[in-house]
Enzyme design. Structure first.
Site, PDB file in Angstrom:
ATOM      1  N   ASP A 387      -4.682  -1.577  -6.820  1.00  0.00           N
ATOM      2  CA  ASP A 387      -3.108  -1.017  -6.105  1.00  0.00           C
ATOM      3  C   ASP A 387      -3.303  -2.202  -6.045  1.00  0.00           C
ATOM      4  OD1 ASP A 387      -2.004   0.419  -4.442  1.00  0.00           O
ATOM      5  OD2 ASP A 387      -2.791  -0.133  -2.285  1.00  0.00           O
ATOM      6  N   GLU A 390       1.865  -4.384  -8.669  1.00  0.00           N
ATOM      7  CA  GLU A 390       3.131  -4.675  -9.396  1.00  0.00           C
ATOM      8  C   GLU A 390       3.199  -5.798  -9.836  1.00  0.00           C
ATOM      9  OE1 GLU A 390       2.881  -3.101  -6.276  1.00  0.00           O
ATOM     10  OE2 GLU A 390       2.487  -0.677  -7.505  1.00  0.00           O
ATOM     11  N   ASP A 458       2.724   5.677  -2.102  1.00  0.00           N
ATOM     12  CA  ASP A 458       3.207   6.116  -1.517  1.00  0.00           C
ATOM     13  C   ASP A 458       4.487   7.219  -1.185  1.00  0.00           C
ATOM     14  OD1 ASP A 458       1.297   4.026  -1.026  1.00  0.00           O
ATOM     15  OD2 ASP A 458       2.428   2.371   0.220  1.00  0.00           O
TER      16      ASP A 458
HETATM   17  C1  GLC Z   1      -1.016   0.793  -0.120  1.00  0.00           C
HETATM   18  C2  GLC Z   1      -1.057   2.462  -0.969  1.00  0.00           C
HETATM   19  C3  GLC Z   1      -2.172   2.796  -0.228  1.00  0.00           C
HETATM   20  C4  GLC Z   1      -2.829   2.331   0.373  1.00  0.00           C
HETATM   21  C5  GLC Z   1      -2.598   1.231   0.695  1.00  0.00           C
HETATM   22  C6  GLC Z   1      -4.058   0.011   1.650  1.00  0.00           C
HETATM   23  O1  GLC Z   1       0.243   1.095   0.237  1.00  0.00           O
HETATM   24  O2  GLC Z   1      -0.009   2.503  -2.431  1.00  0.00           O
HETATM   25  O3  GLC Z   1      -2.834   3.754  -1.110  1.00  0.00           O
HETATM   26  O4  GLC Z   1      -3.325   3.253   1.125  1.00  0.00           O
HETATM   27  O5  GLC Z   1      -2.377   0.169  -0.061  1.00  0.00           O
HETATM   28  O6  GLC Z   1      -4.381  -0.011   0.661  1.00  0.00           O
END
Ligand code: GLC
Length: 752
Positions: A387, A390, A458
């Protein structure tokens, strides 16, 4: 600022399997990769082009070209590239001379300082599809886009850019098709006739070369096959990752994770995967576990395994600045982090607070990163969720003078997440010793399908986002991705119970079926919505498990041809105008034969467009003529899902998880039709790579209405099917039609 337009060619020579054309200010190279793929690279740089993150194939050594009076022609069996020399312009035609895509003769390739742009002729009826995860309609004509991988938290259905960069689009006009992949990782721009008075489309980037691959195959299937030949295809995903996945930010303790898993089993709701979001870590330090709430990771995972659950844990790139943290110390000592030009380490803040960021462009760093997964794999984690890559940092704006090795951030930002996924993939594959890891990433660049699944980030708990999410899935499918998820239920906000039910009914047909929600949002597990709704959601999840033999075979197709599992109707019904109608543009084919019409949660009836052919409603076998709009019931219990006449859909009985064998019967459902159809059924052990050495089970099933028979072809491969018996079930005939065979391998012709 000065504009420089590519000028006259001074010389044309052959150089290293390419054509080299020089002008006073630049040079162009032309390579032929296959009869339908030609690469052009126009550069002011005379050095060899940088290695591509996306492309894995090499150009042909021989190709045919001819210098004519004022042009050069490069010809293949499928394409003709006519290069005007004065000034230098590139025009692609079919072998028989029909224009596919041409430079705008006035502006062609040009530069504005470092920015490089290519203006191309816009055809009156030209449509544009693709670019992967992008807002807007299926037909992108009249829209413009930016690629700059962004942590697009709180995005709406019109936000651009989002998380990923797939600079590959498909053009359609005059009954012809082409594709164009602009392989450039700088911030890039695509304009599909948004700004130029119906004369031009254009694309370009803030830096780098005008480096693109032109695909001249006719038909979207062929273009996708070529694009994924060039940039690679996915491997077989672990079978367990195709089951239902339950996620949340966060299940806060091992007890909570186990409790949720137990509830699935108690309630007989099938599921395969539990997730740990960031709170399993010690102060959000990657590769650590929280010592109070996850005291015994192995114990927890063993208990999950006893219940036939797999665990996926999140990892972010940011390494917390903490003198007592192994990865921090090693990274600093070995110079593995991004820096400022003077060598000072770049610091940005993410979940753990102040962090440094690994330089995933460096192979040694990727190796180091990959090896660190031991800390997660050792107690038994098999899925790794990448995650914030980017990369995200609070405030979003990573300074442009940050460097990854020799490269400045803006040159390669769009490939950072992909390189993180690459390190994760190779590292965990090695650690799992022959078991398939499941990798999921938020940021991506062209070619990511080789390493990882993706999800669309998200989203929000609204009907609008549910439909938008499907559009993103369909569009990502045109960018070589097949294993794709959306946060079912919506990440931000709380869905109404009806929306939750509806979204779960779409879930079986989303390639990766994962339920996820943000911190502070309502609990989302299937039992949170009252008994009646729980039963509907349960049925939907069961539907997913029934369809797994079909889904697994569908992913096999992705590994072979690059065709995605969820397919915009544009792939098979390219010239049918109705499919671009915004009322119908979210519809898609799931695999070869199932058509799904996503519907908002508030509509009890809906208009669906059925393309040419006959169709059956999956839930009732009701028959519909295609090539028309039909108004159908869409109660929460019955999402409009149709099967194409002649469709072949292998299924199984309901199982509770993918470790379970079930009743041992492979059910092959066939819907009556007038045309011959065949389906490649595929199976392997679902967890290892032995399928790559021939340990698979594969056979072609053919439905032939003229001969009135169904033929089960010879079994290929050395794997023994997990099913014992075969049950063939016809739909759309008079009365019930079921034949059962004691031997699943029976090579038979069944008359009907
Ligand atoms: C980011 C991710 C999401 C995750 C959050 C906490 O917003 O896109 O899926 O739950 O981080 O890790």
């Amino acid at each position: 600022m000065q504009i420089e337009i590519l000028g006259n060619a001074d010389s044309v020579t052959e150089h290293d399997n390419s054509l080299l054309i020089k002008t006073a200010q630049a040079q162009a190279r032309v390579w032929v990769f296959s009869p339908t793929i030609i690469r052009i690279c126009v550069t002011k740089n005379s050095k060899e082009p940088d290695e591509s993150f996306a492309v894995i194939e090499k150009s042909l050594e021989d190709f045919t070209w001819e210098k004519l009076y004022d042009t050069v022609e490069v010809t293949t069996s499928a394409l003709k590239l006519v290069i005007d020399l004065h000034p230098l312009r590139f025009n692609f035609l079919t072998a028989d001379g029909q224009p596919l895509s041409e430079d705008d003769n006035r502006f062609g390739v040009n530069w504005q300082a470092e920015r490089v742009i290519n203006y191309r002729k816009l055809y009156p009826d030209e449509k544009f599809l693709g670019l992967g995860e992008k807002a807007g309609d299926l037909n992108r004509r009249g829209c413009n886009y930016v690629n700059w991988n962004t942590d697009a938290a709180m995005h709406t259905i019109t936000t651009d850019p989002l998380y990923k960069t797939f600079p590959f689009f498909i053009g359609l006009h005059s009954g012809l098709t082409y594709g164009l992949f602009f392989d450039n990782t700088h911030k890039s721009y695509f304009d599909f006739g948004a700004t130029t008075d119906e004369q031009m489309s254009w694309f370009g980037a803030d830096g780098g070369d005008m480096n693109y691959y032109f695909f001249g195959a006719q038909g979207l299937r062929n273009i996708l096959e070529d694009y994924t030949w060039l940039t690679g295809r996915m491997e077989m995903p672990p079978l367990w990752s195709l089951g239902y996945q339950q996620c949340r930010w966060s299940y806060m303790s091992a007890d909570e994770v186990l409790d949720i898993a137990r509830k699935f089993r108690e309630r007989n709701i099938p599921a395969d995967v539990m997730y740990c979001d960031i709170d399993y870590m010690d102060e959000y330090k990657i590769f650590t576990w929280n010592k109070e709430t996850f005291t015994n990771p192995k114990g927890m995972i063993d208990q999950l395994k006893d219940m036939n659950f797999r665990l996926v844990t999140i990892i972010d790139p940011g390494i917390k600045i903490d003198e007592n943290y192994k990865e921090y110390k090693e990274g600093v000592e070995r110079g593995y982090f991004a820096t400022y030009p003077d060598g000072e380490l770049y610091t940005g803040s993410v979940w753990p607070g102040r962090c440094h960021f690994p330089d995933f462009f460096n192979e040694e760093v990727r190796e180091w990163w990959g090896a660190a997964f031991e800390a997660l794999a050792d107690p038994g984690v098999e899925g790794f969720w990448n995650d914030m890559n980017e990369p995200a940092a609070w405030g979003q704006n990573m300074p442009w003078l940050v460097k990854f090795g020799e490269r400045f951030m803006p040159e390669v930002r769009n490939a950072y997440g992909m390189q993180m996924a690459r390190g994760t993939y190779y590292g965990t594959k090695r650690i799992l010793k022959g078991k398939r890891p499941f990798i999921l990433t938020r940021a991506a660049y062209a070619g990511t399908q080789r390493y990882s699944a993706v999800w669309t980030g998200d989203n929000a708990a609204t009907d609008e986002h549910m439909l938008f999410g499907q559009r993103l899935v369909n569009s990502l499918g045109l960018a070589g991705m097949s294993m794709i998820g959306v946060d079912i239920g919506g990440f931000m906000g709380n869905p109404t119970p009806e929306l939750m039910v509806r979204w779960n009914s779409l879930g079986p047909y989303v390639p990766m079926f994962r339920n996820h929600a943000a911190l502070g949002m309502s609990m989302r597990e299937p039992w949170q919505w009252g008994e009646a709704y729980e039963q509907i959601i349960k049925k939907d999840i069961e539907q997913r498990y029934k369809l797994l033999p079909y889904i697994y075979s569908g992913f096999y197709e992705s590994t072979q041809t690059g065709l995605p599992l969820a397919r915009t109707l544009a792939i098979d019904y390219t010239t049918d105008e109705n499919i671009y109608d915004t009322r119908f543009q979210n519809q898609f084919l799931f695999g070869d034969s199932i058509l799904v019409a996503p519907v908002v949660s508030t509509a009890e009836t809906v208009e669906v467009y059925l393309p040419a052919g006959d169709w059956y409603r999956l839930s009732s076998d009701e028959k519909f003529k295609g090539n028309q709009i039909v108004n159908v019931a869409s109660p929460l219990t019955d999402l409009p899902v149709f099967v194409k006449a002649g469709g072949i859909v292998p299924m199984q009985n309901v199982i509770q998880n993918t470790n379970e064998i079930g009743d041992g019967i492979l059910q092959v459902h066939i819907w009556n039709g007038n045309e011959v159809n065949s389906f490649v059924y595929y199976e392997d052990d679902g967890t290892t790579y032995s399928y790559q050495d021939g340990a698979y089970y594969k056979r072609t099933i053919t439905f032939d209405p003229q001969k009135k028979e169904i033929v089960f072809g010879a079994v290929e491969g050395s794997h023994q099917s997990k099913y014992l018996k075969l049950r063939v079930i016809w739909h759309g005939f008079e009365g019930a039609n079921v034949v059962e065979m004691e031997n699943v391998n029976a090579q038979i012709n069944i008359g009907f």
